[in-house]
Design a protein around this motif. Structure first.
Motif, mmCIF file in Angstrom:
data_model
loop_
_atom_site.group_PDB
_atom_site.id
_atom_site.type_symbol
_atom_site.label_atom_id
_atom_site.label_comp_id
_atom_site.label_asym_id
_atom_site.label_seq_id
_atom_site.Cartn_x
_atom_site.Cartn_y
_atom_site.Cartn_z
ATOM 1 N N GLY A 136 1.634 -43.647 40.842
ATOM 2 C CA GLY A 136 1.841 -44.459 39.654
ATOM 3 C C GLY A 136 0.717 -44.315 38.664
ATOM 4 O O GLY A 136 0.054 -43.271 38.619
ATOM 5 N N ASN A 137 0.493 -45.363 37.900
ATOM 6 C CA ASN A 137 -0.475 -45.310 36.819
ATOM 7 C C ASN A 137 -0.989 -46.712 36.539
ATOM 8 O O ASN A 137 -0.235 -47.672 36.606
ATOM 9 C CB ASN A 137 0.208 -44.749 35.555
ATOM 10 N N LEU A 138 -2.276 -46.806 36.206
ATOM 11 C CA LEU A 138 -2.883 -48.070 35.796
ATOM 12 C C LEU A 138 -3.338 -47.952 34.363
ATOM 13 O O LEU A 138 -3.999 -46.964 34.009
ATOM 14 C CB LEU A 138 -4.119 -48.373 36.643
ATOM 15 N N ALA A 139 -3.011 -48.945 33.532
ATOM 16 C CA ALA A 139 -3.491 -48.931 32.158
ATOM 17 C C ALA A 139 -3.809 -50.350 31.714
ATOM 18 O O ALA A 139 -3.240 -51.316 32.224
ATOM 19 C CB ALA A 139 -2.445 -48.311 31.224
ATOM 20 N N LEU A 177 7.288 -44.748 42.165
ATOM 21 C CA LEU A 177 6.056 -44.736 41.381
ATOM 22 C C LEU A 177 6.049 -46.002 40.528
ATOM 23 O O LEU A 177 7.090 -46.401 40.006
ATOM 24 C CB LEU A 177 5.989 -43.525 40.443
ATOM 25 N N ALA A 178 4.866 -46.603 40.370
ATOM 26 C CA ALA A 178 4.773 -47.845 39.596
ATOM 27 C C ALA A 178 3.688 -47.721 38.541
ATOM 28 O O ALA A 178 2.551 -47.361 38.852
ATOM 29 C CB ALA A 178 4.474 -49.021 40.525
ATOM 30 N N GLY A 179 4.037 -48.010 37.302
ATOM 31 C CA GLY A 179 3.066 -48.032 36.210
ATOM 32 C C GLY A 179 2.747 -49.469 35.863
ATOM 33 O O GLY A 179 3.638 -50.226 35.492
#
Lengths: 319, 319
Positions: free
Chosen positions: A125-128, A90-92
């Protein structure tokens, strides 16, 4: 293409770049609340690593694709050091407003390429938004026998798989605009496209008493093993250099021994093993001895046989 | 105490705050290259979430302890939405130079408290320097039956466990310095100490056809379920308010319906279930119907029986 799409459009794009996992173990991938993985019977090994702009990389010295590649390998390398096989990643991503869709695609392609290189996939993952780029990568893996740092025993030898000092030399050469010279090529490649030594970790898994990956520098990282194991590690100075490192160091006007001892981000794997069981792909660089005068840690054996003690060096994020 | 210790000293401190996992499943915790967990037989559920200064929180409006607590709950909430039990948490902290050891301890204590609240522990992570605080939290869990977003069926009802709109009201009230008024208390608590609805997710696991947690706002998040399932969700306007929300909204001079429909970070869990199987702890707030005139998405039923279509609202990090 300087588009800056919505979060949903960007996630759709990432799902296309990352593709699907061919292992059959990933039950749910990108697009739901969480990824779902079928468990095996082996212990799970789980790590997290962050790469932050201005700390771990300079945006003017690394392409977006290399950034994604390096961030993924840095995290996967922890699994190599445990003798584990990756199950998924997983990639943030924290991305400033100036990061375009094209930039994001390049980051994702680098991440995907690195994941494939070590036999796994990005499955979520997550994008911010943020003021500086950071990539936080978490890798889940498994192994029947996790390798720790604390099992090194006097009488064993120290062996390494992967380069030493080359990545640090590559960064210096890129910073000086000398990356296109022939002697720079192996070092520049070591910096831009490091390899997590998953295969080496698996080869050592059943024979090594301790293992670590070289992310912060040989002295510092092997120092963790020495302290955790309560031993002294004596490195053999004559084994630390390679012709590639010597040429790159000369071009960088740097001491090759210092690069080998203190340069980080090579992601070599170092193990301690019985002398007659050095795994294929590993090179002997030292030996494990009992504490001397109560001292544990790292020393280098000089050509005249005397020991030079090494301070712990390498990068301390808060020191 | 304004000390700023070395990375190793900080990790030692974190290991003391986080303690050890009582489940017996954690084989290796903080201090090695990766955490090691004994696998069970159930599918693994794995999520990652980031909280970034200036985007997800304002440092002047949240204490360090609340920051750690909220970041942990935000990530754990994704597991609630999958009907999963957490097995462990890794946390990646990016910390500017001004963050003291005392600040870090407060963050860690908040993280630890939140992890314990949902029945798990922080078992590893990463520390890095940066220009802005960010906390990236990854949670691993398991469930025999992961709940997705795509299974909602016409004829089912929509039910919720947890508050709606209160967290958004709380943030407004804190920003206006009205957090100490009696009517503000439930909203302020909802913002500072949200609860990931793990228990509710488990209660719904065997009956729900779809589930999601409300992180970005009810309309937006239930909209994901509606689109993934190809259905129309009709919310019952009369069920969306509570006396606590109405009082907090009045104090905040905000529309309570707008807070209920668009306010995020409440981390309520919303499920779709057969009408006669609403799980304990859930309240019915709507129903699932077939697409109307080809439209899927969200509508609210007015008191006169007509439908008002809702645009997708809520927070898009890149929109």
């Amino acid at each position: 293409m300087t588009a800056r799409s919505s979060e949903r459009a960007r996630i759709d794009m990432l799902a296309r770049v990352f593709g699907t996992d061919g292992s059959g173990r990933t039950i749910v991938g990108i697009g739901d609340d969480a990824a779902v993985i079928a468990p095996g019977r082996e212990p799970l090994v789980w790590t997290l690593d962050a790469q932050v702009e201005g700390i771990h990389f300079r945006r003017d010295l690394v392409s977006m694709a290399d950034l994604g590649y390096r961030a993924t390998m840095a995290a996967a390398s922890d699994l190599a050091a445990m003798g584990a096989s990756p199950l998924g990643i997983l990639a943030g991503l924290v991305l400033p407003a100036y990061v375009t869709d094209e930039d994001l695609r390049a980051i994702a392609e680098g991440q995907h390429e690195a994941a494939e290189e070590v036999g796994t996939q990005i499955i979520g993952g997550n994008l911010a938004r943020g003021q500086e780029i950071s990539i936080t990568t978490t890798v889940l893996g498994e192994t029947p026998r996790p390798l720790g740092r604390s099992g090194a025993k006097p009488g064993e030898v120290v062996a390494i798989a992967g380069p030493l000092g080359l990545s640090a030399a590559g960064l210096v050469l890129i910073g000086r605009g000398r990356e296109h010279e022939a002697d720079a090529a192996p070092a520049v490649r070591a910096y831009r496209r490091p390899l997590a030594r998953i295969t080496a970790g698996l080869a050592a898994r059943d024979v090594a008493s301790a293992a670590i990956d070289v992310s912060d520098g040989l002295t510092r990282d092997v120092g963790h093993v020495a302290r955790a194991s309560g031993v002294l590690v004596v490195l053999d100075r004559s084994t630390l250099l390679t012709p590639e490192l010597e040429r790159a160091a000369a071009l960088a006007e740097a001491d090759p021994y210092q690069l080998a001892l203190e340069g980080g981000e090579d992601y070599a794997v170092v193990v301690t093993v019985p002398e007659d069981r050095v795994p294929a792909g590993f090179k002997r660089i030292g030996r494990v001895v009992p504490p001397q005068d109560g001292k544990i840690g790292i020393a280098v054996e000089q050509t005249n046989g005397t020991l030079a003690w090494l301070d712990e060096r390498g990068y301390d994020h808060f020191g």
